[in-house]
Design a protein around this motif. Sequence first.
Motif, PDB file in Angstrom:
ATOM      1  N   GLY A  87       0.865  -1.063  -0.213  1.00 40.28           N
ATOM      2  CA  GLY A  87      -0.211  -0.422   0.599  1.00 40.28           C
ATOM      3  C   GLY A  87       0.641   1.040   0.330  1.00 40.28           C
ATOM      4  N   ASP A  88       2.503   1.496  -0.680  1.00 40.60           N
ATOM      5  CA  ASP A  88       3.140   2.421  -0.450  1.00 40.60           C
ATOM      6  C   ASP A  88       2.442   3.316  -1.652  1.00 40.60           C
ATOM      7  OD1 ASP A  88       5.618   3.555  -1.603  1.00 40.60           O
ATOM      8  OD2 ASP A  88       5.592   3.263   0.245  1.00 40.60           O
ATOM      9  N   LEU A  89       1.948   4.494  -1.488  1.00 40.39           N
ATOM     10  CA  LEU A  89       1.480   5.241  -2.379  1.00 40.39           C
ATOM     11  C   LEU A  89       3.016   5.615  -3.541  1.00 40.39           C
ATOM     12  CD1 LEU A  89      -0.661   7.443  -0.098  1.00 40.39           C
ATOM     13  CD2 LEU A  89      -1.133   5.787  -1.577  1.00 40.39           C
ATOM     14  N   ARG A  90       3.818   5.656  -3.192  1.00 39.28           N
ATOM     15  CA  ARG A  90       5.530   5.862  -3.885  1.00 39.28           C
ATOM     16  C   ARG A  90       5.712   5.102  -5.147  1.00 39.28           C
ATOM     17  NH1 ARG A  90       7.283  10.748  -3.278  1.00 39.28           N
ATOM     18  NH2 ARG A  90       7.288  12.201  -1.471  1.00 39.28           N
ATOM     19  N   GLU A  91       5.362   3.838  -4.640  1.00 42.22           N
ATOM     20  CA  GLU A  91       5.691   2.471  -4.937  1.00 42.22           C
ATOM     21  C   GLU A  91       4.713   2.832  -5.946  1.00 42.22           C
ATOM     22  OE1 GLU A  91       6.738  -2.410  -4.945  1.00 42.22           O
ATOM     23  OE2 GLU A  91       5.650  -1.210  -3.213  1.00 42.22           O
ATOM     24  N   ALA A  92       2.974   2.721  -5.858  1.00 38.06           N
ATOM     25  CA  ALA A  92       1.957   2.766  -6.488  1.00 38.06           C
ATOM     26  C   ALA A  92       1.846   3.589  -7.738  1.00 38.06           C
ATOM     27  CB  ALA A  92       0.717   2.946  -5.344  1.00 38.06           C
ATOM     28  N   ALA A  93       3.044   5.111  -7.824  1.00 34.28           N
ATOM     29  CA  ALA A  93       2.524   6.139  -8.580  1.00 34.28           C
ATOM     30  C   ALA A  93       3.409   5.301  -9.642  1.00 34.28           C
ATOM     31  CB  ALA A  93       3.144   7.172  -7.754  1.00 34.28           C
ATOM     32  N   ARG A  94       4.576   4.618  -8.446  1.00 35.08           N
ATOM     33  CA  ARG A  94       5.951   4.466  -9.976  1.00 35.08           C
ATOM     34  C   ARG A  94       5.298   3.667 -10.438  1.00 35.08           C
ATOM     35  NH1 ARG A  94       9.289   4.058  -6.312  1.00 35.08           N
ATOM     36  NH2 ARG A  94       8.884   1.872  -5.868  1.00 35.08           N
TER      37      ARG A  94
END
Length: 349
Positions: free
Chosen positions: A278-285
Amino acid sequence: MAAAHVIPASNPESIRRAAEVIRNGGLVAFPTETVYGLGCNALNPEAVAGVFEAKQRPHFDPLIVHIATRTSLNRLVETISVGDHRLMDAFWPGPLTLVLQKREEVPDIVTAGLPTLAIRMPAHPVARALIREAGVPIAAPSANPFGYVSPTCARHVLDGLGEQVDLILDGGPCPIGVESTIVSMFGTRPEILRPGSITLAEIQKVIGPLGHTTAGQTTVVPGQHPRHYATRTPVTILATQGAAHTIQEHERAGLLALSTPGHVDERFHAVEVLSASGDLREAARNLFAALRRLDALGLDHLYVVPCEDQGLGLAIMDRLRRCAAPLAPLPRLTTSPASIHITSNSSEQ
């Protein structure tokens, strides 16, 4: 026209070759920390027109100009406020675009006839090396057909614009994966015109409270169209993170989720999880690449489990809502592109 040459950005000779293409009026796709850009000499109107033609981009949609040093601003913009300087000190080089008053030297086609210029200093070493070697500011929207999912690797560029680009610099996947935050310092208060990886809270720590963006007919910065970053496959965003989803009988559907869902209907043909934790930075990437993979499967429908509209989640949901928006009429030019006068035409499809 033959497909573009893809060359490794790690080779200094590749940078020199790409810079020569830029100086000669050609188009080069290159990596930034956000997405891949389709770059040209921002001071060459014919080259800029080539970007619009390659992307099939409407001329009322302004471009972002990329620079490598702050001294380049003297050639491009009239004035820089104290707030602008504070934001530059805090976030440049990086994924922040500022809207400033342009100088006459900047061709009107770059700014869609507006008196303002969207400008940023990218942090990606390839982008900065290319700008320095070219010796000119580089105008660069995302390197994809207008309105489609943005490219985050060289393969995406080749698939979408391979025959329209002179050269593609392959610098690997983009580390952020969503476009820059855009801030305007005009008006009574600064405004965020497009959310990105630099969040509202981070900006407010530097310059204080921001105003509210107001909608209008004129496109001030890129990414403001109601439907943008869009897949060919229809998209529905579920009401809440825990909302139930119903797949129609015989429907070949895909699911996009921020984190690993607790239960997935076994009838989904494909599932993409942007970040198991659920990490947003990984999700955006991973966002745009995941959308492209799902879109390539020829599905009937894509369903999206939303994330919260906070921090980087605001940028992720901005892209997803525009991706899911219905087709809408674009503004119509009433005169030649050089004058960039815009009206709306609700009857056009």
